[in-house]
Design a protein around this motif. Structure first.
Motif, PDB file in Angstrom:
ATOM      1  N   LEU A  99       0.835  -1.193   0.000  1.00 53.33           N
ATOM      2  CA  LEU A  99       0.000   0.000   0.000  1.00 53.33           C
ATOM      3  C   LEU A  99       0.875   1.250   0.000  1.00 53.33           C
ATOM      4  CD1 LEU A  99      -2.714  -1.022   2.614  1.00 53.33           C
ATOM      5  CD2 LEU A  99      -2.834  -1.182   0.130  1.00 53.33           C
ATOM      6  N   LEU A 100       0.548   2.181  -0.883  1.00 53.19           N
ATOM      7  CA  LEU A 100       1.280   3.430  -0.984  1.00 53.19           C
ATOM      8  C   LEU A 100       0.597   4.512  -0.153  1.00 53.19           C
ATOM      9  CD1 LEU A 100       3.592   5.022  -2.400  1.00 53.19           C
ATOM     10  CD2 LEU A 100       1.933   5.569  -4.212  1.00 53.19           C
ATOM     11  N   LYS A 101       1.358   5.135   0.738  1.00 51.92           N
ATOM     12  CA  LYS A 101       0.832   6.201   1.568  1.00 51.92           C
ATOM     13  C   LYS A 101       0.674   7.487   0.740  1.00 51.92           C
ATOM     14  CE  LYS A 101       3.204   4.542   5.738  1.00 51.92           C
ATOM     15  NZ  LYS A 101       4.230   4.895   6.747  1.00 51.92           N
ATOM     16  N   PRO A 102      -0.278   8.354   1.044  1.00 54.66           N
ATOM     17  CA  PRO A 102      -1.335   8.163   2.061  1.00 54.66           C
ATOM     18  C   PRO A 102      -2.378   7.149   1.590  1.00 54.66           C
ATOM     19  CG  PRO A 102      -1.705  10.194   0.842  1.00 54.66           C
ATOM     20  CD  PRO A 102      -0.399   9.649   0.352  1.00 54.66           C
ATOM     21  N   ILE A 103      -2.756   6.266   2.485  1.00 58.67           N
ATOM     22  CA  ILE A 103      -3.646   5.158   2.142  1.00 58.67           C
ATOM     23  C   ILE A 103      -5.092   5.566   2.405  1.00 58.67           C
ATOM     24  CG2 ILE A 103      -4.189   2.731   2.601  1.00 58.67           C
ATOM     25  CD1 ILE A 103      -1.291   2.632   3.901  1.00 58.67           C
TER      26      ILE A 103
END
Length: 234
Positions: A99-103
């Motif tokens: 998962l790539l932030k911001p999620i």
């Protein structure tokens, strides 16, 4: 299915708080512990059993990658990172997702659903219920494959190509036998050392070749010539 017991690890307090709030918002998850300190998390995981980790890659004391490698017992893991260009290549990690932030919550839920589906799949393997899908790792994350969509499997040395009826292909690091063993035996047959076909996708057989529904012609080797008679009787 019982709720998945979760641990969240992230040195960023705001990111950790967001992950905790997301976990608490999903019915099938139970948050057991949350850590900003990676070393304390490792000590906890060495003494406790959990089902799923939410693990930040970019931590100062130890990276999430190294932390996960260090665990003697490896639960399912969803990695998080703030770096869009983070290179996961070279890490042989069986992650559920990255998962790539911001999620955002919808993307978080999608990753969690993969973990829930995989847990159910593992539990189902111990029963006599036929699987309608299988899970394989491709591009360092877990992929759910619907069995009914598989046209054929192709062995490529240490990899297997899974060819689907929508024209797409999934490449997974595995042996052909390992993938075959996950499939219902009454629906698939090996016709060559390099090929396994879905029986329903075979449209015709001639000159020791099987023509599939997608137009592909595959060889039938002498070792598997009995497939021809078997196919005629289906």
């Amino acid at each position: 299915m019982d709720n998945l017991r979760c641990v969240a690890i992230d040195d960023d307090p705001l990111a950790l708080a967001l992950t905790k709030s997301y976990i608490e918002a999903i019915e099938n998850l139970t948050l057991i512990q949350a850590f900003e300190d990676a070393i304390a998390a490792v000590e906890y995981l060495s003494r406790n059993t959990v089902d799923l980790l939410f693990l930040d890659v970019d931590m100062p004391e130890v990276s999430g990658i190294d932390l996960y490698h260090s665990l003697a017992v490896k639960p399912m893991v969803i990695f998080t990172t703030a770096h869009k260009g983070f290179a996961f290549e070279g890490f042989e990690l069986n992650a559920i997702d990255y998962l790539l932030k911001p999620i955002d919550l919808p993307r978080f839920k999608k990753a969690v659903q993969k973990a829930i589906d995989f847990q159910r799949y593992k539990n189902q393997k111990d029963t006599d219920t036929p699987n309608e899908h299988l899970f394989v790792y491709s591009e360092y994350k877990l992929i759910k494959v619907e069995v009914k969509e598989i046209v054929y499997l192709e062995s490529m040395e240490d990899y297997v190509k899974i060819h689907l009826n929508n024209g797409k292909m999934i490449l997974t690091l595995a042996t052909l036998k390992k993938v075959i063993d996950k499939l219902p035996a009454d629906k698939f047959r090996r016709i060559h050392r390099s090929y396994v076909v879905a029986i329903k996708e075979v449209q015709s057989v001639a000159n020791r070749k099987a023509q599939l529904s997608n137009g592909v012609l595959l060889p039938i080797s002498d070792s598997y010539a009995s497939f021809v008679e078997e196919w005629k009787n289906t």
